[in-house]
Design an enzyme around this catalytic site. Structure first.
Site, PDB file in Angstrom:
ATOM      1  N   GLY A 115      -2.481  -4.748  -3.336  1.00  0.00           N
ATOM      2  CA  GLY A 115      -2.727  -3.084  -4.019  1.00  0.00           C
ATOM      3  C   GLY A 115      -3.800  -3.232  -5.347  1.00  0.00           C
ATOM      4  N   ARG A 116      -5.445  -2.947  -4.365  1.00  0.00           N
ATOM      5  CA  ARG A 116      -6.357  -2.328  -5.639  1.00  0.00           C
ATOM      6  C   ARG A 116      -6.517  -1.544  -5.997  1.00  0.00           C
ATOM      7  NH1 ARG A 116     -10.645  -4.178  -1.505  1.00  0.00           N
ATOM      8  NH2 ARG A 116      -9.269  -4.248  -0.113  1.00  0.00           N
ATOM      9  N   GLY A 162      -9.355  -5.332   7.174  1.00  0.00           N
ATOM     10  CA  GLY A 162      -8.801  -6.284   7.044  1.00  0.00           C
ATOM     11  C   GLY A 162      -6.778  -6.151   8.186  1.00  0.00           C
ATOM     12  N   GLY A 198      -9.101   1.391   7.890  1.00  0.00           N
ATOM     13  CA  GLY A 198      -8.558   1.855   6.315  1.00  0.00           C
ATOM     14  C   GLY A 198      -9.619   3.153   5.787  1.00  0.00           C
ATOM     15  N   ASP A 199      -9.610   2.462   4.848  1.00  0.00           N
ATOM     16  CA  ASP A 199     -10.632   4.714   4.452  1.00  0.00           C
ATOM     17  C   ASP A 199     -12.162   4.072   4.747  1.00  0.00           C
ATOM     18  OD1 ASP A 199     -10.896   6.301   1.883  1.00  0.00           O
ATOM     19  OD2 ASP A 199     -11.704   5.561   0.728  1.00  0.00           O
ATOM     20  N   ARG A 236     -15.164  -6.989   8.454  1.00  0.00           N
ATOM     21  CA  ARG A 236     -15.665  -5.652   7.638  1.00  0.00           C
ATOM     22  C   ARG A 236     -17.239  -5.315   8.184  1.00  0.00           C
ATOM     23  NH1 ARG A 236     -11.044  -4.840   4.062  1.00  0.00           N
ATOM     24  NH2 ARG A 236     -10.037  -6.065   3.301  1.00  0.00           N
ATOM     25  N   PHE A 237     -16.944  -5.567   8.931  1.00  0.00           N
ATOM     26  CA  PHE A 237     -19.172  -5.783   9.467  1.00  0.00           C
ATOM     27  C   PHE A 237     -19.182  -4.088   9.414  1.00  0.00           C
ATOM     28  CE2 PHE A 237     -21.679  -4.934  12.396  1.00  0.00           C
ATOM     29  CZ  PHE A 237     -22.818  -6.200  12.492  1.00  0.00           C
ATOM     30  N   ILE A 288       0.023 -13.799   2.656  1.00  0.00           N
ATOM     31  CA  ILE A 288       1.043 -14.233   3.452  1.00  0.00           C
ATOM     32  C   ILE A 288       1.744 -12.799   3.564  1.00  0.00           C
ATOM     33  CG2 ILE A 288       4.094 -14.691   2.662  1.00  0.00           C
ATOM     34  CD1 ILE A 288       2.116 -16.886   3.156  1.00  0.00           C
ATOM     35  N   GLN A 289       1.261 -11.695   3.094  1.00  0.00           N
ATOM     36  CA  GLN A 289       1.741 -10.382   3.307  1.00  0.00           C
ATOM     37  C   GLN A 289       1.227  -9.664   4.320  1.00  0.00           C
ATOM     38  OE1 GLN A 289       1.894  -7.652  -1.337  1.00  0.00           O
ATOM     39  NE2 GLN A 289       0.256  -9.842  -1.232  1.00  0.00           N
ATOM     40  N   THR A 325      -3.530   0.417   6.415  1.00  0.00           N
ATOM     41  CA  THR A 325      -3.573  -0.834   5.344  1.00  0.00           C
ATOM     42  C   THR A 325      -2.281  -1.079   5.085  1.00  0.00           C
ATOM     43  OG1 THR A 325      -4.254  -0.506   3.026  1.00  0.00           O
ATOM     44  CG2 THR A 325      -4.070   1.842   4.616  1.00  0.00           C
ATOM     45  N   ILE A 326      -1.973  -1.772   4.407  1.00  0.00           N
ATOM     46  CA  ILE A 326      -0.713  -3.027   4.172  1.00  0.00           C
ATOM     47  C   ILE A 326      -0.870  -1.960   3.010  1.00  0.00           C
ATOM     48  CG2 ILE A 326      -0.472  -4.819   5.558  1.00  0.00           C
ATOM     49  CD1 ILE A 326      -0.774  -6.164   2.511  1.00  0.00           C
ATOM     50  N   ASP A 327      -1.623  -1.821   2.253  1.00  0.00           N
ATOM     51  CA  ASP A 327      -1.488  -0.723   0.673  1.00  0.00           C
ATOM     52  C   ASP A 327      -1.407   0.978   0.595  1.00  0.00           C
ATOM     53  OD1 ASP A 327      -2.930  -3.183  -0.159  1.00  0.00           O
ATOM     54  OD2 ASP A 327      -5.109  -2.256  -0.090  1.00  0.00           O
ATOM     55  N   THR A 385     -13.556   2.325   7.492  1.00  0.00           N
ATOM     56  CA  THR A 385     -13.367   2.400   9.072  1.00  0.00           C
ATOM     57  C   THR A 385     -13.453   4.015   9.001  1.00  0.00           C
ATOM     58  OG1 THR A 385     -11.902   0.750   8.587  1.00  0.00           O
ATOM     59  CG2 THR A 385     -12.173   1.511  10.753  1.00  0.00           C
ATOM     60  N   ASP A 426      -2.321   2.834   0.703  1.00  0.00           N
ATOM     61  CA  ASP A 426      -2.570   4.449  -0.049  1.00  0.00           C
ATOM     62  C   ASP A 426      -3.841   5.622   0.430  1.00  0.00           C
ATOM     63  OD1 ASP A 426      -4.835   2.276   0.341  1.00  0.00           O
ATOM     64  OD2 ASP A 426      -5.703   1.482  -1.729  1.00  0.00           O
TER      65      ASP A 426
END
Ligand code: F6P
Length: 343
Positions: free
Chosen positions: A172-173, A11, A104-105, A73-74, A274-275, A127-129, A107, A131
């Site tokens: 935030g999954r 993302g 992120g994780d 996300r390939f 939007i975030q 990551t925006i999360d 990747t 985490d």
């Protein structure tokens, strides 16, 4: 002259362009490197689809959202064209000495596998999360929190005017960092995060007590939050008589249930992408730039299999093994401590 390829994967995230700019400026001015950017994440790496990245291309991009390289996300091992052998051919053809994967994780896990297959690669966490355990903060998080905080502030005035309960869902999954920070910053009455399941009964009790004090309840919920009796509670009987899950995010599941159980009119807002969009905050631009400069130094030293990370105020180098598969969740003591100031 050494030549490196940069890719952005997963993302998108505010601050990605600052990383690209920081890498290219540091690499070209301090190390005499050349850079190319692979288009659309690992897809560009697999197919050797790259653009030249010189100082003129990265000028003025750190204030832009998204990524100038595109992302996807390939995964790099997607058949039939993926895999280390094809990537080696692409790198050879383009004269690339090493790859910088920003992601992120997922990747970092893919980068680790590429490393094991003999491809020189390093990482930058994104990551925006917020985490990822190996780093104290990721760029993008600060921007997301600013946007979510403003959303709570805005929802509060309309909620107050109508004496409604407002439920805001943020991203935030796996971890509730955005919900925690935005909720605390904007003074939410309840913050619901994946780390801490709460019963519907408990949530409704909080909402009712806020209303009984003459306030309009404001609930911030992370998308990964679940309440224990959720599966049953969120199913509904269709017109054909069969039970079906209610569609929508957690806010859209919660809002009608809160209204039903408390008698307080309730509305849901899902903040969604939007975030992730738009101009990065100054903080994210600075962290992205620092990560970019540090990763250029990392490839100059040929320290493959490492990722740059923020520890305290320092940028450090950590092995992929520390970066992959470790989710940084909100500590429950912090969550519990924040409860005292809810509402
Ligand atoms: O970047 C992580 C994240 O923002 C999650 O919080 C969210 O669930 C997900 O990305 C959404 O991804 P997509 O853009 O693929 O819908």
């Amino acid at each position: 002259m050494a030549r490196f390829g940069i890719l952005t994967s997963g993302g998108d995230c505010p601050g990605l362009n600052a990383v690209i700019r920081g890498t290219v400026l540091q690499g070209t001015s301090v190390h005499d490197h050349e850079y190319v950017g692979f288009r659309d994440g690992f897809k560009g790496l697999v197919y050797g689809d790259a653009m030249d990245l010189d100082r003129s291309v990265v000028r003025g991009i750190s204030q832009q959202g998204g990524t100038i390289l595109g992302t996807s996300r390939f995964g790099p091992y997607v058949e039939p064209d993926g895999g280390a052998d094809n990537i080696k051919v692409a790198l050879e053809r383009l004269g690339i000495d090493g790859v910088i994967a920003i992601g992120g994780d997922g990747t970092m896990a893919a980068a680790n596998r590429l490393l094991e297959d003999g491809i020189p690669v390093v990482g930058v966490p994104k990551t925006i999360d917020n985490d990822l355990k190996a780093t104290d903060y990721t760029f993008g998080f600060n921007t997301a929190v600013e946007i979510a905080t403003e959303a709570v502030d805005r929802l509060r005035t309309t909620g107050n005017s109508h004496k409604r309960c407002m439920v805001l869902e943020v991203m935030g999954r796996h971890a509730g960092w955005i919900a925690m920070y935005a909720g605390v910053a904007a003074g939410a009455h309840a913050i619901l995060i994946p780390e801490q399941p709460e019963s519907l009964e408990q949530i409704c009790e909080w909402v009712t007590s806020v209303r009984d004090r003459g306030r309009s309840p404001m609930v911030v919920v992370a998308e990964g939050f679940k309440f224990p009796d959720m599966d049953e509670a969120h199913s509904h009987k269709g017109m054909d008589g069969f039970n079906r899950p209610r569609l929508g995010g957690i806010a859209e599941i919660l809002a009608p249930l809160i209204e039903e159980h408390t008698g307080i009119e309730t509305r849901a807002t899902v903040l969604g992408h939007i975030q992730r969009g738009g101009v990065p905050s100054a903080w994210d631009r600075v962290l992205g730039t620092r990560f970019g400069q540090a990763v250029s130094d990392l490839v100059a030293d040929r320290e493959w299999g490492k990722m740059v990370a923020l520890r305290g105020t320092d940028i450090v180098r950590v092995p992929f093994s520390e970066a992959v598969g470790h989710t940084k969740t909100v500590p429950l003591e912090y969550y519990a401590g924040s409860r005292a100031i809810f509402g």
